[in-house]
Design an enzyme around this catalytic site. Structure first.
Site, PDB file in Angstrom:
ATOM      1  N   LYS A  67       0.876  -1.172   0.000  1.00  0.00           N
ATOM      2  CA  LYS A  67       0.000   0.000   0.000  1.00  0.00           C
ATOM      3  C   LYS A  67       0.911   1.219   0.000  1.00  0.00           C
ATOM      4  O   LYS A  67       1.827   1.319   0.830  1.00  0.00           O
ATOM      5  CB  LYS A  67      -0.904   0.015   1.233  1.00  0.00           C
ATOM      6  CG  LYS A  67      -1.767   1.283   1.274  1.00  0.00           C
ATOM      7  CD  LYS A  67      -2.890   1.217   2.295  1.00  0.00           C
ATOM      8  CE  LYS A  67      -2.442   1.619   3.671  1.00  0.00           C
ATOM      9  NZ  LYS A  67      -3.596   1.812   4.579  1.00  0.00           N
ATOM     10  N   ARG A 111     -10.562  -2.184   6.912  1.00  0.00           N
ATOM     11  CA  ARG A 111      -9.655  -3.213   7.465  1.00  0.00           C
ATOM     12  C   ARG A 111      -9.305  -2.902   8.922  1.00  0.00           C
ATOM     13  O   ARG A 111      -9.056  -3.792   9.729  1.00  0.00           O
ATOM     14  CB  ARG A 111      -8.442  -3.440   6.580  1.00  0.00           C
ATOM     15  CG  ARG A 111      -7.441  -2.287   6.390  1.00  0.00           C
ATOM     16  CD  ARG A 111      -6.517  -2.118   7.566  1.00  0.00           C
ATOM     17  NE  ARG A 111      -5.220  -1.606   7.233  1.00  0.00           N
ATOM     18  CZ  ARG A 111      -4.485  -0.859   8.040  1.00  0.00           C
ATOM     19  NH1 ARG A 111      -4.957  -0.466   9.222  1.00  0.00           N
ATOM     20  NH2 ARG A 111      -3.278  -0.474   7.686  1.00  0.00           N
ATOM     21  N   HIS A 138     -13.310  10.204  12.415  1.00  0.00           N
ATOM     22  CA  HIS A 138     -13.628   9.493  11.164  1.00  0.00           C
ATOM     23  C   HIS A 138     -13.629   7.977  11.359  1.00  0.00           C
ATOM     24  O   HIS A 138     -14.572   7.285  10.988  1.00  0.00           O
ATOM     25  CB  HIS A 138     -12.581   9.892  10.113  1.00  0.00           C
ATOM     26  CG  HIS A 138     -12.664   9.113   8.852  1.00  0.00           C
ATOM     27  ND1 HIS A 138     -13.669   9.293   7.940  1.00  0.00           N
ATOM     28  CD2 HIS A 138     -11.873   8.120   8.357  1.00  0.00           C
ATOM     29  CE1 HIS A 138     -13.490   8.459   6.930  1.00  0.00           C
ATOM     30  NE2 HIS A 138     -12.408   7.739   7.159  1.00  0.00           N
ATOM     31  N   GLN A 139     -12.570   7.459  11.963  1.00  0.00           N
ATOM     32  CA  GLN A 139     -12.403   6.016  12.052  1.00  0.00           C
ATOM     33  C   GLN A 139     -13.354   5.386  13.089  1.00  0.00           C
ATOM     34  O   GLN A 139     -13.768   4.238  12.961  1.00  0.00           O
ATOM     35  CB  GLN A 139     -10.935   5.718  12.394  1.00  0.00           C
ATOM     36  CG  GLN A 139     -10.525   4.284  12.257  1.00  0.00           C
ATOM     37  CD  GLN A 139     -10.732   3.677  10.879  1.00  0.00           C
ATOM     38  OE1 GLN A 139     -10.395   4.266   9.868  1.00  0.00           O
ATOM     39  NE2 GLN A 139     -11.325   2.483  10.841  1.00  0.00           N
ATOM     40  N   ASN A 160     -15.526  11.308  24.398  1.00  0.00           N
ATOM     41  CA  ASN A 160     -14.564  11.899  23.469  1.00  0.00           C
ATOM     42  C   ASN A 160     -14.067  13.212  24.052  1.00  0.00           C
ATOM     43  O   ASN A 160     -14.834  13.946  24.686  1.00  0.00           O
ATOM     44  CB  ASN A 160     -15.206  12.139  22.090  1.00  0.00           C
ATOM     45  CG  ASN A 160     -14.146  12.411  21.028  1.00  0.00           C
ATOM     46  OD1 ASN A 160     -13.159  11.683  20.933  1.00  0.00           O
ATOM     47  ND2 ASN A 160     -14.332  13.449  20.246  1.00  0.00           N
ATOM     48  N   SER A 199      -6.348  10.101  18.302  1.00  0.00           N
ATOM     49  CA  SER A 199      -4.981  10.439  17.865  1.00  0.00           C
ATOM     50  C   SER A 199      -4.182  11.017  19.038  1.00  0.00           C
ATOM     51  O   SER A 199      -3.293  11.837  18.839  1.00  0.00           O
ATOM     52  CB  SER A 199      -5.049  11.415  16.696  1.00  0.00           C
ATOM     53  OG  SER A 199      -5.939  12.475  17.000  1.00  0.00           O
ATOM     54  N   GLY A 220      -5.953   3.364  18.079  1.00  0.00           N
ATOM     55  CA  GLY A 220      -5.487   4.675  17.611  1.00  0.00           C
ATOM     56  C   GLY A 220      -3.982   4.823  17.570  1.00  0.00           C
ATOM     57  O   GLY A 220      -3.444   5.592  16.765  1.00  0.00           O
ATOM     58  N   THR A 221      -3.267   4.100  18.433  1.00  0.00           N
ATOM     59  CA  THR A 221      -1.820   4.306  18.552  1.00  0.00           C
ATOM     60  C   THR A 221      -1.080   3.523  17.473  1.00  0.00           C
ATOM     61  O   THR A 221      -0.995   2.305  17.524  1.00  0.00           O
ATOM     62  CB  THR A 221      -1.346   3.913  19.966  1.00  0.00           C
ATOM     63  OG1 THR A 221      -1.984   4.793  20.888  1.00  0.00           O
ATOM     64  CG2 THR A 221       0.158   4.051  20.106  1.00  0.00           C
ATOM     65  N   ASP A 222      -0.561   4.277  16.485  1.00  0.00           N
ATOM     66  CA  ASP A 222       0.140   3.647  15.368  1.00  0.00           C
ATOM     67  C   ASP A 222       1.435   4.393  15.043  1.00  0.00           C
ATOM     68  O   ASP A 222       1.954   4.293  13.936  1.00  0.00           O
ATOM     69  CB  ASP A 222      -0.782   3.587  14.136  1.00  0.00           C
ATOM     70  CG  ASP A 222      -1.323   4.961  13.760  1.00  0.00           C
ATOM     71  OD1 ASP A 222      -0.975   5.951  14.445  1.00  0.00           O
ATOM     72  OD2 ASP A 222      -2.075   5.065  12.780  1.00  0.00           O
TER      73      ASP A 222
HETATM   74  P1  NAD Z   1      -9.751  11.898  13.424  1.00  0.00           P
HETATM   75  O1  NAD Z   1      -8.840  13.068  13.302  1.00  0.00           O
HETATM   76  O2  NAD Z   1     -10.969  11.834  12.575  1.00  0.00           O
HETATM   77  O3  NAD Z   1     -10.223  11.766  14.953  1.00  0.00           O
HETATM   78  C1  NAD Z   1      -9.313  11.925  16.020  1.00  0.00           C
HETATM   79  C2  NAD Z   1      -9.988  11.546  17.321  1.00  0.00           C
HETATM   80  O4  NAD Z   1      -9.030  11.675  18.387  1.00  0.00           O
HETATM   81  C3  NAD Z   1     -11.170  12.435  17.700  1.00  0.00           C
HETATM   82  O5  NAD Z   1     -12.122  11.657  18.376  1.00  0.00           O
HETATM   83  C4  NAD Z   1     -10.530  13.458  18.648  1.00  0.00           C
HETATM   84  O6  NAD Z   1     -11.487  14.040  19.515  1.00  0.00           O
HETATM   85  C5  NAD Z   1      -9.574  12.548  19.394  1.00  0.00           C
HETATM   86  N1  NAD Z   1      -8.459  13.241  20.039  1.00  0.00           N
HETATM   87  C6  NAD Z   1      -7.619  14.160  19.481  1.00  0.00           C
HETATM   88  N2  NAD Z   1      -6.692  14.545  20.392  1.00  0.00           N
HETATM   89  C7  NAD Z   1      -6.958  13.859  21.535  1.00  0.00           C
HETATM   90  C8  NAD Z   1      -6.359  13.817  22.834  1.00  0.00           C
HETATM   91  N3  NAD Z   1      -5.296  14.565  23.113  1.00  0.00           N
HETATM   92  N4  NAD Z   1      -6.895  12.992  23.764  1.00  0.00           N
HETATM   93  C9  NAD Z   1      -7.978  12.213  23.473  1.00  0.00           C
HETATM   94  N5  NAD Z   1      -8.579  12.221  22.279  1.00  0.00           N
HETATM   95  C10 NAD Z   1      -8.080  13.028  21.317  1.00  0.00           C
HETATM   96  O7  NAD Z   1      -8.827  10.621  13.202  1.00  0.00           O
HETATM   97  P2  NAD Z   1      -9.276   9.133  12.794  1.00  0.00           P
HETATM   98  O8  NAD Z   1      -9.199   9.005  11.316  1.00  0.00           O
HETATM   99  O9  NAD Z   1     -10.527   8.798  13.494  1.00  0.00           O
HETATM  100  O10 NAD Z   1      -8.052   8.286  13.379  1.00  0.00           O
HETATM  101  C11 NAD Z   1      -7.878   8.136  14.784  1.00  0.00           C
HETATM  102  C12 NAD Z   1      -6.553   7.471  15.067  1.00  0.00           C
HETATM  103  O11 NAD Z   1      -6.544   6.162  14.516  1.00  0.00           O
HETATM  104  C13 NAD Z   1      -5.339   8.179  14.473  1.00  0.00           C
HETATM  105  O12 NAD Z   1      -4.328   8.206  15.470  1.00  0.00           O
HETATM  106  C14 NAD Z   1      -4.926   7.280  13.318  1.00  0.00           C
HETATM  107  O13 NAD Z   1      -3.546   7.383  13.042  1.00  0.00           O
HETATM  108  C15 NAD Z   1      -5.300   5.931  13.888  1.00  0.00           C
HETATM  109  N6  NAD Z   1      -5.481   4.865  12.896  1.00  0.00           N
HETATM  110  C16 NAD Z   1      -5.006   3.635  13.227  1.00  0.00           C
HETATM  111  C17 NAD Z   1      -5.157   2.581  12.339  1.00  0.00           C
HETATM  112  C18 NAD Z   1      -4.676   1.198  12.715  1.00  0.00           C
HETATM  113  O14 NAD Z   1      -4.629   0.332  11.855  1.00  0.00           O
HETATM  114  N7  NAD Z   1      -4.373   0.944  13.955  1.00  0.00           N
HETATM  115  C19 NAD Z   1      -5.788   2.786  11.094  1.00  0.00           C
HETATM  116  C20 NAD Z   1      -6.312   4.054  10.812  1.00  0.00           C
HETATM  117  C21 NAD Z   1      -6.155   5.089  11.725  1.00  0.00           C
END
Ligand code: NAD
Length: 321
Positions: A67, A111, A138-139, A160, A199, A220-222
Site C-alpha cells: 500500500k 480493514r 472518522h475512524q 470523546n 490520535s 489509535g496508537t500507530d
Molecule cells: P480523526 O482526526 O478523525 O479523529 C481523532 C480523534 O481523536 C477524535 O475523536 C478526537 O477528539 C480525538 N483526540 C484528538 N486529540 C486527543 C487527545 N489529546 N486525547 C484524546 N482524544 C483526542 O482521526 P481518525 O481518522 O478517526 O483516526 C484516529 C486514530 O486512529 C489516528 O491516530 C490514526 O492514526 C489511527 N489509525 C489507526 C489505524 C490502525 O490500523 N491501527 C488505522 C487508521 C487510523
C-alpha cells in the site's frame, strides 16, 4: 492488469468480507505463512506530506504487494480532497507481474474496523452487553459499526475529548437500534468491551476506569509517542497484537515496554488465538487487550478480496500493461 477505482469500493466491499480477509491474514501471520516488509515512511518536503509504503507477502493466500500513500494535511482545505490518500498495488507472486491497482482509502477504514472486530470475536466475553467507545472521529464510526455485529450489545457508552463529535457515534448506534449514552471516563467501568480510537499522545483511559473481564481494543496508537491508555493497564491485562514488532515500537505497548513493566515476549499474536495455538481468554475476570497497530498485510488482504468481488460483478477495469 485490473484497476478497481476508489469510487467502486463502497458498493463492492462488505464488512463480512473485510472481517474474513483480516482474520485469515492474522492467522497466516501467526503461523509464519505471511510476513510484513519493513515500513517506509518519509516526510517528502512537499505540501508537508508524509508518504510511505507498507508491503508484505502472504504465502497462504498468495497475496503480494504494497500500500503506498500517506497524509497530505492541506488536501481538504486546498482541493476538497481527503487528507489521507492511499492506493494498493498487488503483484502475481508467480511471475512478479502487476496484477491490480486498488483504491485504498475506504479499504483502510474497513480493514481497521475489521481488526478490532476480529479481536472482539476471539477475545471478548460471550455475554458482553455494553460497548464503550473512546474517540469519535472518522475512524470511530467504522469501528463502532463493525463491533456492534460481534455480540448482541444492549448499550453503547462513549467518551470523546471533543464532546461535540459524539453525535457521529450516536447516529451509528441509532441506526443499529442500540441505546447510546455519553459518559465521563469512569463510566467506562460498565463496559464489557472498549474500543479506543483517538490520535492522542497522552492516555485517557486509566486502569481504574476498566472492570475485570473487559476486552479492550486499542486502535489509535500507530506511531511512536502516541498513547491512549495508561501503561499500567497493559500489565494488568493479557496483551495481544497484530504484530509484536510494531506493538512494542509504534503501538500502545511501546510505553509499558519502555518502562520495563511489559516484556515483548508476554505479547501474543491474535492470529495464534485464531489458529488455536494460544488459548486466548481464560477466565471471565481476565482483562484482554488487543493492540491493533495496522499492518500492510491487512491492506493487501482486503484489496485482494475486493478485486475478486470486482471481477465477479464485472466492474474491474482491465488494462494492457
Ligand atoms: P480523526 O482526526 O478523525 O479523529 C481523532 C480523534 O481523536 C477524535 O475523536 C478526537 O477528539 C480525538 N483526540 C484528538 N486529540 C486527543 C487527545 N489529546 N486525547 C484524546 N482524544 C483526542 O482521526 P481518525 O481518522 O478517526 O483516526 C484516529 C486514530 O486512529 C489516528 O491516530 C490514526 O492514526 C489511527 N489509525 C489507526 C489505524 C490502525 O490500523 N491501527 C488505522 C487508521 C487510523
Amino acid at each position: 492488469m485490473l484497476i478497481v477505482p476508489e469510487r467502486e469500493i463502497a458498493a463492492l466491499m462488505t464488512r463480512d468480507a473485510a472481517f474474513a480477509a483480516v482474520e485469515s491474514v492474522f492467522a497466516a501471520m501467526a503461523s509464519g505463512d505471511a510476513y510484513n516488509f519493513p515500513v517506509v515512511r518519509e516526510a517528502i518536503g512537499h505540501e508537508d506530506a508524509l508518504y510511505g509504503f507498507k508491503g508484505g507477502f502472504d504465502r497462504a493466500g498468495l497475496t503480494l504487494g504494497l500500500k503506498a500513500g500517506g497524509y497530505w494535511p492541506h488536501n481538504l482545505e486546498k482541493r476538497k480532497e481527503i487528507n489521507h490518500q492511499s492506493t494498493v498495488f498487488l503483484f502475481d507472486p508467480d511471475t512478479g507481474k502487476a496484477r491490480a491497482m486498488v483504491g485504498g482509502n475506504l479499504l483502510t477504514a474497513l480493514r481497521t474496523a475489521a481488526a478490532s472486530s476480529v479481536s472482539i470475536r476471539h477475545l471478548a466475553r460471550e455475554d458482553a452487553k455494553v460497548l464503550g467507545m473512546i474517540g469519535a472521529g472518522h475512524q470511530a464510526t467504522f469501528q463502532l459499526r463493525a463491533a456492534l455485529e460481534q455480540r448482541p450489545f444492549e448499550k453503547v457508552v462513549a467518551w470523546n475529548l471533543h464532546p461535540e463529535m459524539l453525535p457521529n457515534l450516536e447516529k451509528v448506534a441509532q441506526e443499529a437500534g442500540v441505546p447510546f449514552e455519553a459518559v465521563e471516563l469512569p463510566g467506562m467501568a460498565q463496559a464489557d468491551v472498549i474500543i479506543t480510537i483517538t490520535s492522542a499522545f497522552e492516555p485517557s483511559l486509566m486502569a481504574d476506569h476498566v472492570s475485570l473481564g473487559t476486552h479492550i481494543a486499542c486502535m489509535g496508537t500507530d506511531t511512536k509517542g502516541k498513547q491512549e491508555v495508561e501503561a499500567a493497564l497493559l500489565t494488568r491485562a493479557t496483551v495481544f497484537t497484530d504484530e509484536v514488532a510494531q506493538s512494542v515500537s509504534i503501538g500502545e505497548a511501546q510505553h509499558a515496554v519502555a518502562d520495563g513493566t511489559l516484556k515483548p515476549e508476554d505479547i501474543a499474536q491474535l492470529g495464534a488465538v485464531i489458529n488455536g495455538t494460544h488459548p486466548g481468554r481464560q477466565s471471565a475476570e481476565e482483562i484482554t487487550l488487543f493492540d491493533g497497530t495496522g499492518v500492510g498485510l491487512q491492506d493487501l488482504a482486503v484489496a485482494a478480496s475486493v478485486v475478486d468481488l470486482a471481477v465477479e460483478k464485472g466492474v474491474a477495469i482491465e488494462v494492457d500493461f
